[in-house]
Design a protein around this motif. Structure first.
Motif, mmCIF file in Angstrom:
data_model
loop_
_atom_site.group_PDB
_atom_site.id
_atom_site.type_symbol
_atom_site.label_atom_id
_atom_site.label_comp_id
_atom_site.label_asym_id
_atom_site.label_seq_id
_atom_site.Cartn_x
_atom_site.Cartn_y
_atom_site.Cartn_z
ATOM 1 N N ALA A 181 40.425 2.514 -5.858
ATOM 2 C CA ALA A 181 39.928 1.139 -5.800
ATOM 3 C C ALA A 181 39.270 0.869 -4.452
ATOM 4 C CB ALA A 181 41.070 0.155 -6.037
ATOM 5 N N GLY A 182 38.117 0.233 -4.486
ATOM 6 C CA GLY A 182 37.463 -0.205 -3.263
ATOM 7 C C GLY A 182 36.421 0.742 -2.686
ATOM 8 N N ILE A 183 36.352 1.981 -3.154
ATOM 9 C CA ILE A 183 35.404 2.925 -2.554
ATOM 10 C C ILE A 183 33.958 2.489 -2.805
ATOM 11 C CG2 ILE A 183 35.535 4.543 -4.496
ATOM 12 C CD1 ILE A 183 34.699 5.330 -0.811
ATOM 13 N N LEU A 184 33.662 2.025 -3.996
ATOM 14 C CA LEU A 184 32.303 1.581 -4.276
ATOM 15 C C LEU A 184 31.935 0.387 -3.389
ATOM 16 C CD1 LEU A 184 29.719 1.917 -5.857
ATOM 17 C CD2 LEU A 184 30.704 0.479 -7.646
ATOM 18 N N ALA A 185 32.871 -0.520 -3.194
ATOM 19 C CA ALA A 185 32.634 -1.677 -2.316
ATOM 20 C C ALA A 185 32.392 -1.217 -0.879
ATOM 21 C CB ALA A 185 33.809 -2.642 -2.377
ATOM 22 N N LYS A 186 33.123 -0.214 -0.421
ATOM 23 C CA LYS A 186 32.922 0.314 0.940
ATOM 24 C C LYS A 186 31.519 0.882 1.097
ATOM 25 C CE LYS A 186 37.577 1.797 2.226
ATOM 26 N NZ LYS A 186 38.423 2.966 2.512
ATOM 27 N N ILE A 187 31.096 1.662 0.112
ATOM 28 C CA ILE A 187 29.777 2.289 0.184
ATOM 29 C C ILE A 187 28.678 1.239 0.088
ATOM 30 C CG2 ILE A 187 28.192 3.832 -1.043
ATOM 31 C CD1 ILE A 187 30.654 5.634 -1.575
ATOM 32 N N ALA A 188 28.803 0.321 -0.862
ATOM 33 C CA ALA A 188 27.799 -0.736 -0.991
ATOM 34 C C ALA A 188 27.771 -1.601 0.265
ATOM 35 C CB ALA A 188 28.081 -1.587 -2.222
ATOM 36 N N GLY A 189 28.932 -1.866 0.824
ATOM 37 C CA GLY A 189 29.019 -2.649 2.061
ATOM 38 C C GLY A 189 28.348 -1.956 3.230
ATOM 39 N N MET A 190 28.480 -0.627 3.296
ATOM 40 C CA MET A 190 27.827 0.135 4.355
ATOM 41 C C MET A 190 26.306 0.004 4.252
ATOM 42 S SD MET A 190 27.305 4.122 4.972
ATOM 43 C CE MET A 190 25.805 3.894 4.070
ATOM 44 N N PHE A 191 25.782 0.084 3.031
ATOM 45 C CA PHE A 191 24.346 -0.074 2.825
ATOM 46 C C PHE A 191 23.907 -1.487 3.220
ATOM 47 C CE2 PHE A 191 24.493 3.874 0.641
ATOM 48 C CZ PHE A 191 23.195 4.331 0.518
ATOM 49 N N THR A 192 24.642 -2.479 2.766
ATOM 50 C CA THR A 192 24.295 -3.872 3.038
ATOM 51 C C THR A 192 24.335 -4.180 4.530
ATOM 52 O OG1 THR A 192 25.170 -4.539 0.902
ATOM 53 C CG2 THR A 192 24.921 -6.271 2.541
ATOM 54 N N ALA A 193 25.398 -3.757 5.203
ATOM 55 C CA ALA A 193 25.572 -4.061 6.624
ATOM 56 C C ALA A 193 24.451 -3.475 7.472
ATOM 57 C CB ALA A 193 26.922 -3.536 7.100
ATOM 58 N N ARG A 194 23.874 -2.382 7.032
ATOM 59 C CA ARG A 194 22.836 -1.725 7.815
ATOM 60 C C ARG A 194 21.429 -2.013 7.297
ATOM 61 N NH1 ARG A 194 27.512 0.405 7.954
ATOM 62 N NH2 ARG A 194 28.340 1.463 9.765
ATOM 63 N N GLY A 195 21.354 -2.848 6.264
ATOM 64 C CA GLY A 195 20.050 -3.251 5.751
ATOM 65 C C GLY A 195 19.363 -2.199 4.902
ATOM 66 N N GLN B 68 20.903 9.344 8.725
ATOM 67 C CA GLN B 68 21.902 8.409 9.227
ATOM 68 C C GLN B 68 22.807 7.915 8.090
ATOM 69 O OE1 GLN B 68 20.267 4.790 10.879
ATOM 70 N NE2 GLN B 68 22.016 4.509 12.243
ATOM 71 N N ILE B 69 22.214 7.609 6.947
ATOM 72 C CA ILE B 69 23.002 7.186 5.780
ATOM 73 C C ILE B 69 23.983 8.281 5.390
ATOM 74 C CG2 ILE B 69 22.872 6.722 3.287
ATOM 75 C CD1 ILE B 69 20.208 5.252 3.834
ATOM 76 N N ARG B 70 23.496 9.513 5.301
ATOM 77 C CA ARG B 70 24.373 10.637 4.926
ATOM 78 C C ARG B 70 25.531 10.782 5.914
ATOM 79 N NH1 ARG B 70 21.692 16.124 4.141
ATOM 80 N NH2 ARG B 70 23.855 16.602 3.750
ATOM 81 N N ALA B 71 25.230 10.727 7.195
ATOM 82 C CA ALA B 71 26.274 10.878 8.214
ATOM 83 C C ALA B 71 27.318 9.771 8.093
ATOM 84 C CB ALA B 71 25.639 10.881 9.606
ATOM 85 N N GLN B 72 26.866 8.542 7.869
ATOM 86 C CA GLN B 72 27.804 7.427 7.743
ATOM 87 C C GLN B 72 28.648 7.544 6.475
ATOM 88 O OE1 GLN B 72 24.975 4.265 8.161
ATOM 89 N NE2 GLN B 72 25.190 4.191 10.379
ATOM 90 N N LEU B 73 28.034 8.003 5.380
ATOM 91 C CA LEU B 73 28.789 8.206 4.141
ATOM 92 C C LEU B 73 29.848 9.291 4.329
ATOM 93 C CD1 LEU B 73 25.945 8.047 1.461
ATOM 94 C CD2 LEU B 73 27.861 6.438 1.704
ATOM 95 N N GLU B 74 29.468 10.376 4.997
ATOM 96 C CA GLU B 74 30.405 11.493 5.192
ATOM 97 C C GLU B 74 31.601 11.103 6.052
ATOM 98 O OE1 GLU B 74 27.607 14.380 6.621
ATOM 99 O OE2 GLU B 74 27.183 15.118 4.589
ATOM 100 N N ARG B 75 31.464 10.067 6.885
ATOM 101 C CA ARG B 75 32.569 9.613 7.741
ATOM 102 C C ARG B 75 33.580 8.750 6.984
ATOM 103 N NH1 ARG B 75 28.623 9.405 11.999
ATOM 104 N NH2 ARG B 75 28.155 7.212 11.629
ATOM 105 N N LEU B 76 33.199 8.219 5.820
ATOM 106 C CA LEU B 76 34.147 7.411 5.046
ATOM 107 C C LEU B 76 35.256 8.310 4.527
ATOM 108 C CD1 LEU B 76 31.730 5.098 3.001
ATOM 109 C CD2 LEU B 76 33.091 4.479 5.003
ATOM 110 N N ILE B 77 36.489 7.881 4.663
ATOM 111 C CA ILE B 77 37.660 8.708 4.364
ATOM 112 C C ILE B 77 37.699 9.248 2.930
ATOM 113 C CG2 ILE B 77 40.201 8.708 4.218
ATOM 114 C CD1 ILE B 77 38.992 8.881 7.090
#
Length: 171
Positions: free
Chosen positions: A21-35, A68-77
């Motif tokens: 639960a919540g992983i999709l929200a984390k990923i979508a939030g990462m995209f949104t926060a960085r524009g 940059q997107i790939r690197a940030q995604l790879e850092r998510l637990i």
């Protein structure tokens, strides 16, 4: 002074994650926060024990932004792996759409004829409408929809793109 404008390229990212639960929200939030914009998003469970899901995201941006997107995604637990199918080599992309078209007479006949050419299957029929199911590359679906607009397009539902590397190796 000469300014070089970086071109935004389309990229298909295949992301393997823990199905929690919540992983999709984390990923979508990462995209949104960085524009960053998400053009297409699909998610599905891919393991027998329902522990792992695959998220496919289509986005646009210059290479440094995609890196940059790939690197940030790879850092998510809960993320196991991120593969940029566009950069990795030959791959197959498909999408499914349901396309509702209304019409009678010649327009109805023409809609059915074009559906046959595009290998779109009627999955619901009334005396005044069809719902067609079509799968294929996004460009094929775009072309089919454009033709149906002229014949009485009512509604479109699209799944989003899924992609997979060609050959025997997994992503």
């Amino acid at each position: 002074m000469h300014i070089t404008q970086q071109t935004a390229e389309r990229h298909v990212l295949a992301i393997t994650v823990d199905n929690e639960a919540g992983i999709l929200a984390k990923i979508a939030g990462m995209f949104t926060a960085r524009g960053y914009n998400i053009d297409s998003l699909t998610v599905a469970d891919i393991s027998e024990n329902h522990a792992v899901s695959r998220i496919t995201i289509v986005t646009n941006g210059p290479d440094h932004v995609i890196d940059q997107i790939r690197a940030q995604l790879e850092r998510l637990i809960p993320v196991h792996k991120v593969v940029d199918l566009t950069e990795a080599g030959p791959h197959v992309e498909r999408e499914l759409a349901l396309v509702k078209v209304s019409g009678t007479g010649e327009k109805r006949v023409e809609a059915l004829r074009l559906a046959g050419i595009f290998r779109a299957k009627p999955v619901d029929t009334t005396t005044a409408s069809f719902i067609f199911e079509i799968t294929g590359a996004p460009e094929k679906i775009d072309s089919f929809i454009a033709l149906m607009r002229e014949l009485g397009l009512v509604e479109v539902g699209r799944t989003g793109i899924v992609g997979m590397m060609r050959g025997a190796e997994g992503a």
